[in-house]
Design a protein around this motif. Structure first.
Motif, PDB file in Angstrom:
ATOM      1  N   UNK A  22      30.271  19.216   8.384  1.00 50.33           N
ATOM      2  CA  UNK A  22      29.281  18.818   9.459  1.00 50.33           C
ATOM      3  C   UNK A  22      28.024  19.419  10.081  1.00 50.33           C
ATOM      4  N   UNK A  23      27.157  20.069   8.997  1.00 49.84           N
ATOM      5  CA  UNK A  23      26.218  21.288   9.722  1.00 49.84           C
ATOM      6  C   UNK A  23      25.533  21.604  11.020  1.00 49.84           C
ATOM      7  N   UNK A  24      26.866  21.647  11.258  1.00 45.76           N
ATOM      8  CA  UNK A  24      26.364  21.994  12.916  1.00 45.76           C
ATOM      9  C   UNK A  24      25.414  23.035  13.570  1.00 45.76           C
ATOM     10  N   UNK A  25      24.522  22.257  13.961  1.00 45.54           N
ATOM     11  CA  UNK A  25      23.490  23.165  14.634  1.00 45.54           C
ATOM     12  C   UNK A  25      23.774  24.419  15.740  1.00 45.54           C
ATOM     13  N   UNK A  26      24.266  24.085  16.128  1.00 44.52           N
ATOM     14  CA  UNK A  26      24.687  25.223  17.132  1.00 44.52           C
ATOM     15  C   UNK A  26      26.588  25.754  17.062  1.00 44.52           C
ATOM     16  N   UNK A  27      25.747  26.592  15.363  1.00 47.18           N
ATOM     17  CA  UNK A  27      27.151  27.513  15.211  1.00 47.18           C
ATOM     18  C   UNK A  27      27.523  28.565  15.956  1.00 47.18           C
ATOM     19  N   UNK A  28      26.507  29.019  17.395  1.00 48.58           N
ATOM     20  CA  UNK A  28      27.385  30.095  18.226  1.00 48.58           C
ATOM     21  C   UNK A  28      28.516  29.236  19.217  1.00 48.58           C
ATOM     22  N   UNK A  29      28.538  27.925  18.968  1.00 45.72           N
ATOM     23  CA  UNK A  29      29.600  27.216  19.965  1.00 45.72           C
ATOM     24  C   UNK A  29      31.007  27.492  19.121  1.00 45.72           C
ATOM     25  N   UNK A  40      46.958  25.602  16.333  1.00 42.31           N
ATOM     26  CA  UNK A  40      46.540  25.669  15.447  1.00 42.31           C
ATOM     27  C   UNK A  40      46.811  24.253  15.064  1.00 42.31           C
ATOM     28  N   UNK A  41      47.860  23.747  15.306  1.00 42.20           N
ATOM     29  CA  UNK A  41      48.548  22.373  14.506  1.00 42.20           C
ATOM     30  C   UNK A  41      47.166  21.128  14.570  1.00 42.20           C
ATOM     31  N   UNK A  42      46.092  20.970  15.546  1.00 43.44           N
ATOM     32  CA  UNK A  42      45.235  20.362  16.489  1.00 43.44           C
ATOM     33  C   UNK A  42      44.037  20.396  15.367  1.00 43.44           C
ATOM     34  N   UNK A  43      43.919  21.683  15.445  1.00 45.59           N
ATOM     35  CA  UNK A  43      42.675  22.158  14.411  1.00 45.59           C
ATOM     36  C   UNK A  43      42.869  21.960  13.209  1.00 45.59           C
ATOM     37  N   UNK A  44      43.962  22.720  12.444  1.00 50.87           N
ATOM     38  CA  UNK A  44      44.254  21.905  11.286  1.00 50.87           C
ATOM     39  C   UNK A  44      44.654  20.020  11.091  1.00 50.87           C
ATOM     40  N   UNK A  45      44.640  19.142  11.882  1.00 58.66           N
ATOM     41  CA  UNK A  45      44.508  18.253  11.773  1.00 58.66           C
ATOM     42  C   UNK A  45      43.239  17.902  11.574  1.00 58.66           C
ATOM     43  N   UNK A  46      42.435  18.268  13.051  1.00 60.61           N
ATOM     44  CA  UNK A  46      40.614  17.992  12.040  1.00 60.61           C
ATOM     45  C   UNK A  46      39.935  18.286  11.403  1.00 60.61           C
ATOM     46  N   UNK A  69      35.491  21.487  21.032  1.00 60.76           N
ATOM     47  CA  UNK A  69      35.496  21.775  22.215  1.00 60.76           C
ATOM     48  C   UNK A  69      36.925  22.451  23.335  1.00 60.76           C
ATOM     49  N   UNK A  70      37.536  21.373  23.012  1.00 57.26           N
ATOM     50  CA  UNK A  70      39.099  21.252  23.871  1.00 57.26           C
ATOM     51  C   UNK A  70      39.604  22.471  23.544  1.00 57.26           C
ATOM     52  N   UNK A  71      39.721  22.555  22.118  1.00 55.71           N
ATOM     53  CA  UNK A  71      40.429  23.359  21.793  1.00 55.71           C
ATOM     54  C   UNK A  71      39.866  24.847  22.769  1.00 55.71           C
ATOM     55  N   UNK A  72      39.160  25.148  22.203  1.00 57.38           N
ATOM     56  CA  UNK A  72      38.468  26.961  22.712  1.00 57.38           C
ATOM     57  C   UNK A  72      39.060  27.004  23.454  1.00 57.38           C
ATOM     58  N   UNK A  73      39.559  28.281  23.561  1.00 53.56           N
ATOM     59  CA  UNK A  73      39.847  29.018  24.442  1.00 53.56           C
ATOM     60  C   UNK A  73      38.739  29.478  26.372  1.00 53.56           C
TER      61      UNK A  73
END
Length: 73
Positions: A22-29, A40-46, A69-73
């Motif tokens: 997705x060529x994300x600009x703000x890679x620190x995010x 993990x399952x949600x991240x794997x789906x994305x 963002x919603x999956x981040x701690x």
């Protein structure tokens, strides 16, 4: 690589692949250490959805970023 196992290494791999695709600009995010394996399952789906797409619209990109963002701690 077997991405069905919720490991830190797999999480890191998927995050890096999503950022590249997705060529994300703000890679620190999207630092892999900010994601727990309990989601993990949600991240794997994305990851699967992003990798299958040839083109991602700006609206889809916003939705993907919001979901990650919603999956981040």
């Amino acid at each position: 690589m077997d991405l069905t196992n919720p490991t830190t290494e797999n999480t890191m791999y998927m995050i890096e692949q999503i950022k590249e695709k997705i060529r994300m600009v703000n890679v620190d995010a999207m630092r892999a250490e900010n994601f727990d394996t309990d989601k993990y399952e949600d991240l794997h789906y994305i990851y699967e959805m992003v990798m299958k797409r040839k083109h991602i619209s700006s609206n889809e990109l916003e939705a993907i970023a919001a979901e990650l963002g919603s999956l981040r701690r």
